[in-house]
Scaffold this motif. Structure first.
Motif, PDB file in Angstrom:
ATOM      1  N   ALA A 114     -37.757  98.469  29.604  1.00  0.00           N
ATOM      2  CA  ALA A 114     -39.130  98.741  29.149  1.00  0.00           C
ATOM      3  C   ALA A 114     -40.116  97.656  29.576  1.00  0.00           C
ATOM      4  O   ALA A 114     -41.268  97.958  29.910  1.00  0.00           O
ATOM      5  N   PHE A 115     -39.689  96.402  29.563  1.00  0.00           N
ATOM      6  CA  PHE A 115     -40.614  95.311  29.890  1.00  0.00           C
ATOM      7  C   PHE A 115     -40.096  94.460  31.045  1.00  0.00           C
ATOM      8  O   PHE A 115     -40.419  93.274  31.145  1.00  0.00           O
ATOM      9  N   ALA A 116     -39.292  95.051  31.913  1.00  0.00           N
ATOM     10  CA  ALA A 116     -38.743  94.308  33.045  1.00  0.00           C
ATOM     11  C   ALA A 116     -39.864  93.766  33.932  1.00  0.00           C
ATOM     12  O   ALA A 116     -40.860  94.437  34.196  1.00  0.00           O
ATOM     13  N   ALA A 117     -39.700  92.511  34.348  1.00  0.00           N
ATOM     14  CA  ALA A 117     -40.691  91.851  35.197  1.00  0.00           C
ATOM     15  C   ALA A 117     -39.991  90.687  35.895  1.00  0.00           C
ATOM     16  O   ALA A 117     -38.828  90.400  35.624  1.00  0.00           O
ATOM     17  N   ASN A 118     -40.703  90.033  36.785  1.00  0.00           N
ATOM     18  CA  ASN A 118     -40.174  88.820  37.423  1.00  0.00           C
ATOM     19  C   ASN A 118     -41.202  87.719  37.238  1.00  0.00           C
ATOM     20  O   ASN A 118     -41.871  87.306  38.173  1.00  0.00           O
ATOM     21  N   ARG A 119     -41.309  87.246  35.993  1.00  0.00           N
ATOM     22  CA  ARG A 119     -42.335  86.254  35.642  1.00  0.00           C
ATOM     23  C   ARG A 119     -42.180  84.960  36.436  1.00  0.00           C
ATOM     24  O   ARG A 119     -43.167  84.309  36.770  1.00  0.00           O
ATOM     25  N   SER A 120     -40.934  84.573  36.708  1.00  0.00           N
ATOM     26  CA  SER A 120     -40.709  83.304  37.402  1.00  0.00           C
ATOM     27  C   SER A 120     -40.524  83.484  38.900  1.00  0.00           C
ATOM     28  O   SER A 120     -40.218  82.521  39.608  1.00  0.00           O
ATOM     29  N   ARG A 121     -40.696  84.720  39.378  1.00  0.00           N
ATOM     30  CA  ARG A 121     -40.604  85.030  40.815  1.00  0.00           C
ATOM     31  C   ARG A 121     -39.286  84.558  41.412  1.00  0.00           C
ATOM     32  O   ARG A 121     -39.242  83.914  42.460  1.00  0.00           O
ATOM     33  N   GLN A 122     -38.212  84.905  40.720  1.00  0.00           N
ATOM     34  CA  GLN A 122     -36.882  84.548  41.179  1.00  0.00           C
ATOM     35  C   GLN A 122     -36.539  85.276  42.472  1.00  0.00           C
ATOM     36  O   GLN A 122     -36.835  86.461  42.632  1.00  0.00           O
ATOM     37  N   ALA A 123     -35.873  84.572  43.374  1.00  0.00           N
ATOM     38  CA  ALA A 123     -35.418  85.210  44.609  1.00  0.00           C
ATOM     39  C   ALA A 123     -34.310  86.223  44.313  1.00  0.00           C
ATOM     40  O   ALA A 123     -34.208  87.249  44.990  1.00  0.00           O
ATOM     41  N   GLU A 124     -33.483  85.912  43.296  1.00  0.00           N
ATOM     42  CA  GLU A 124     -32.440  86.830  42.846  1.00  0.00           C
ATOM     43  C   GLU A 124     -32.659  87.113  41.362  1.00  0.00           C
ATOM     44  O   GLU A 124     -32.001  86.525  40.508  1.00  0.00           O
ATOM     45  N   PRO A 125     -33.586  88.000  41.035  1.00  0.00           N
ATOM     46  CA  PRO A 125     -33.967  88.212  39.634  1.00  0.00           C
ATOM     47  C   PRO A 125     -32.878  88.918  38.827  1.00  0.00           C
ATOM     48  O   PRO A 125     -31.963  89.541  39.378  1.00  0.00           O
ATOM     49  N   TRP A 126     -33.017  88.784  37.516  1.00  0.00           N
ATOM     50  CA  TRP A 126     -32.162  89.554  36.615  1.00  0.00           C
ATOM     51  C   TRP A 126     -32.501  91.033  36.748  1.00  0.00           C
ATOM     52  O   TRP A 126     -33.664  91.414  36.708  1.00  0.00           O
ATOM     53  N   THR A 127     -31.458  91.825  36.922  1.00  0.00           N
ATOM     54  CA  THR A 127     -31.591  93.272  37.033  1.00  0.00           C
ATOM     55  C   THR A 127     -30.681  93.917  36.003  1.00  0.00           C
ATOM     56  O   THR A 127     -29.876  93.238  35.351  1.00  0.00           O
ATOM     57  N   LEU A 128     -30.788  95.215  35.874  1.00  0.00           N
ATOM     58  CA  LEU A 128     -29.935  95.954  34.952  1.00  0.00           C
ATOM     59  C   LEU A 128     -28.465  95.692  35.261  1.00  0.00           C
ATOM     60  O   LEU A 128     -27.657  95.455  34.350  1.00  0.00           O
ATOM     61  N   GLU A 129     -28.104  95.712  36.528  1.00  0.00           N
ATOM     62  CA  GLU A 129     -26.701  95.509  36.909  1.00  0.00           C
ATOM     63  C   GLU A 129     -26.225  94.109  36.554  1.00  0.00           C
ATOM     64  O   GLU A 129     -25.082  93.916  36.127  1.00  0.00           O
ATOM     65  N   ARG A 130     -27.086  93.116  36.727  1.00  0.00           N
ATOM     66  CA  ARG A 130     -26.694  91.746  36.374  1.00  0.00           C
ATOM     67  C   ARG A 130     -26.516  91.588  34.867  1.00  0.00           C
ATOM     68  O   ARG A 130     -25.617  90.882  34.402  1.00  0.00           O
ATOM     69  N   ILE A 131     -27.357  92.258  34.088  1.00  0.00           N
ATOM     70  CA  ILE A 131     -27.212  92.208  32.629  1.00  0.00           C
ATOM     71  C   ILE A 131     -25.910  92.883  32.212  1.00  0.00           C
ATOM     72  O   ILE A 131     -25.176  92.378  31.354  1.00  0.00           O
ATOM     73  N   TYR A 132     -25.599  94.006  32.828  1.00  0.00           N
ATOM     74  CA  TYR A 132     -24.355  94.703  32.502  1.00  0.00           C
ATOM     75  C   TYR A 132     -23.133  93.874  32.908  1.00  0.00           C
ATOM     76  O   TYR A 132     -22.081  93.945  32.262  1.00  0.00           O
ATOM     77  N   ALA A 133     -23.263  93.097  33.968  1.00  0.00           N
ATOM     78  CA  ALA A 133     -22.156  92.215  34.358  1.00  0.00           C
ATOM     79  C   ALA A 133     -21.990  91.074  33.355  1.00  0.00           C
ATOM     80  O   ALA A 133     -20.868  90.649  33.064  1.00  0.00           O
ATOM     81  N   LEU A 134     -23.108  90.587  32.817  1.00  0.00           N
ATOM     82  CA  LEU A 134     -23.063  89.520  31.816  1.00  0.00           C
ATOM     83  C   LEU A 134     -22.519  90.036  30.496  1.00  0.00           C
ATOM     84  O   LEU A 134     -21.730  89.357  29.829  1.00  0.00           O
ATOM     85  N   PHE A 135     -22.940  91.247  30.112  1.00  0.00           N
ATOM     86  CA  PHE A 135     -22.517  91.860  28.856  1.00  0.00           C
ATOM     87  C   PHE A 135     -21.951  93.260  29.137  1.00  0.00           C
ATOM     88  O   PHE A 135     -22.674  94.258  28.998  1.00  0.00           O
ATOM     89  N   PRO A 136     -20.693  93.374  29.546  1.00  0.00           N
ATOM     90  CA  PRO A 136     -20.116  94.687  29.874  1.00  0.00           C
ATOM     91  C   PRO A 136     -20.209  95.695  28.731  1.00  0.00           C
ATOM     92  O   PRO A 136     -20.284  96.908  28.980  1.00  0.00           O
ATOM     93  N   ARG A 137     -20.240  95.213  27.510  1.00  0.00           N
ATOM     94  CA  ARG A 137     -20.325  96.132  26.374  1.00  0.00           C
ATOM     95  C   ARG A 137     -21.624  96.926  26.396  1.00  0.00           C
ATOM     96  O   ARG A 137     -21.676  98.067  25.935  1.00  0.00           O
ATOM     97  N   LEU A 138     -22.689  96.337  26.926  1.00  0.00           N
ATOM     98  CA  LEU A 138     -23.959  97.062  26.997  1.00  0.00           C
ATOM     99  C   LEU A 138     -23.883  98.216  27.989  1.00  0.00           C
ATOM    100  O   LEU A 138     -24.506  99.261  27.783  1.00  0.00           O
ATOM    101  N   ARG A 139     -23.121  98.048  29.056  1.00  0.00           N
ATOM    102  CA  ARG A 139     -22.937  99.163  29.986  1.00  0.00           C
ATOM    103  C   ARG A 139     -22.216 100.316  29.281  1.00  0.00           C
ATOM    104  O   ARG A 139     -22.580 101.479  29.451  1.00  0.00           O
ATOM    105  N   GLU A 140     -21.213  99.961  28.478  1.00  0.00           N
ATOM    106  CA  GLU A 140     -20.462 100.987  27.745  1.00  0.00           C
ATOM    107  C   GLU A 140     -21.348 101.729  26.751  1.00  0.00           C
ATOM    108  O   GLU A 140     -21.141 102.919  26.500  1.00  0.00           O
ATOM    109  N   ARG A 141     -22.343 101.030  26.212  1.00  0.00           N
ATOM    110  CA  ARG A 141     -23.209 101.634  25.188  1.00  0.00           C
ATOM    111  C   ARG A 141     -24.575 102.018  25.743  1.00  0.00           C
ATOM    112  O   ARG A 141     -25.524 102.210  24.978  1.00  0.00           O
ATOM    113  N   GLU A 142     -24.679 102.138  27.038  1.00  0.00           N
ATOM    114  CA  GLU A 142     -25.965 102.316  27.721  1.00  0.00           C
ATOM    115  C   GLU A 142     -26.832 103.419  27.119  1.00  0.00           C
ATOM    116  O   GLU A 142     -28.048 103.289  27.003  1.00  0.00           O
ATOM    117  N   ARG A 143     -26.222 104.522  26.697  1.00  0.00           N
ATOM    118  CA  ARG A 143     -27.001 105.662  26.199  1.00  0.00           C
ATOM    119  C   ARG A 143     -27.188 105.650  24.696  1.00  0.00           C
ATOM    120  O   ARG A 143     -27.881 106.516  24.148  1.00  0.00           O
TER     121      ARG A 143
END
Length: 236
Positions: free
Chosen positions: A102-131
């Motif tokens: 909902a509020f995804a952005a790149n405030r710090s202009r990261q070359a490799e920003p946090w994305t949905l896939e990176r968050i799911y890799a950090l917290f696999p349980r969120l991928r399981e509960r995605e819906r």
């Protein structure tokens, strides 16, 4: 190098009751600092004042060299400060995926920003509960979601207020592991939590607040060398 966050002589009050008196701290780029103290001593008020949610009555707050203590919360957030608030405050009627995007952005202009896939890799349980809706998650899953949501803004500074409050021991460990990983990745962090012994192992420096004033400030090595400080100011 200029600190990411620099706080000098911060004061705040609720009505006629002053709550913060001359609070000072700074956080360098890629560092993790904690804010410690018993309940009601001014930790959350400090965070609220940094974010512009509680007006400051004095002192100065600089973020990336810019003075921000007279800016609105909205403008402060857009500069690249993200918070995981006490109580998590996720959106109960949005799915996990919607909360994250909902509020995804790149405030710090990261070359490799946090994305949905990176968050799911950090917290696999969120991928399981995605819906699943936010109100269908456990407390630990909600905290993971709140951290993921904040990271999706790619902030310069991530603040966690009561990072592991009310969580089961295994989930607390998962959150601490997450914080350690973020620090290794270079994320600048300000963390409020009460488990001093665990924080010593991952944080750089610590500020202890007692009745709205800085009672002690120092490195993890210094805090580890004097457990009496914990007992006096944190009660653990």
């Amino acid at each position: 190098m200029e600190p990411v966050l620099e706080v000098k002589g911060l004061q705040a009050a609720y009505g006629s009751s002053q709550v913060l008196f001359d609070v000072s701290l700074d956080i360098g780029a890629g560092a993790m600092r904690t804010l410690l103290g018993r309940n009601g001593m001014g930790k959350t008020t400090t965070v609220r004042t940094l974010l512009g949610l509680t007006p400051s009555r004095g002192g100065e707050v600089r973020f990336l060299g810019q003075r921000i203590d007279r800016l609105s919360p909205h403008r402060i957030g857009r500069l690249g400060i993200a918070v995981v608030p006490e109580g998590r405050q996720i959106f109960p009627n949005l799915s996990v995926r919607e909360n994250l995007t909902a509020f995804a952005a790149n405030r710090s202009r990261q070359a490799e920003p946090w994305t949905l896939e990176r968050i799911y890799a950090l917290f696999p349980r969120l991928r399981e509960r995605e819906r699943n809706m936010g109100n269908q998650l456990s407390g630990g899953e909600q905290q993971m979601l709140a951290i993921g949501r904040a990271l999706m803004t790619n902030p310069h500074l991530l603040i966690l207020d009561e990072a592991t409050e009310g969580l089961a021991p295994l989930i607390r460990q998962e959150i601490w592991d997450c914080l350690a990983a973020l620090r290794r990745a270079g994320q600048t962090l300000l963390v409020i939590d009460k488990y001093v012994e665990r924080l010593i192992g991952i944080a750089d420096r610590h500020t202890i607040i007692e009745r709205g004033r800085v009672a002690w400030e120092g490195s993890s090595a210094e805090l580890d060398a004097d457990p009496a400080i914990w007992q006096r100011y944190v009660g653990l």
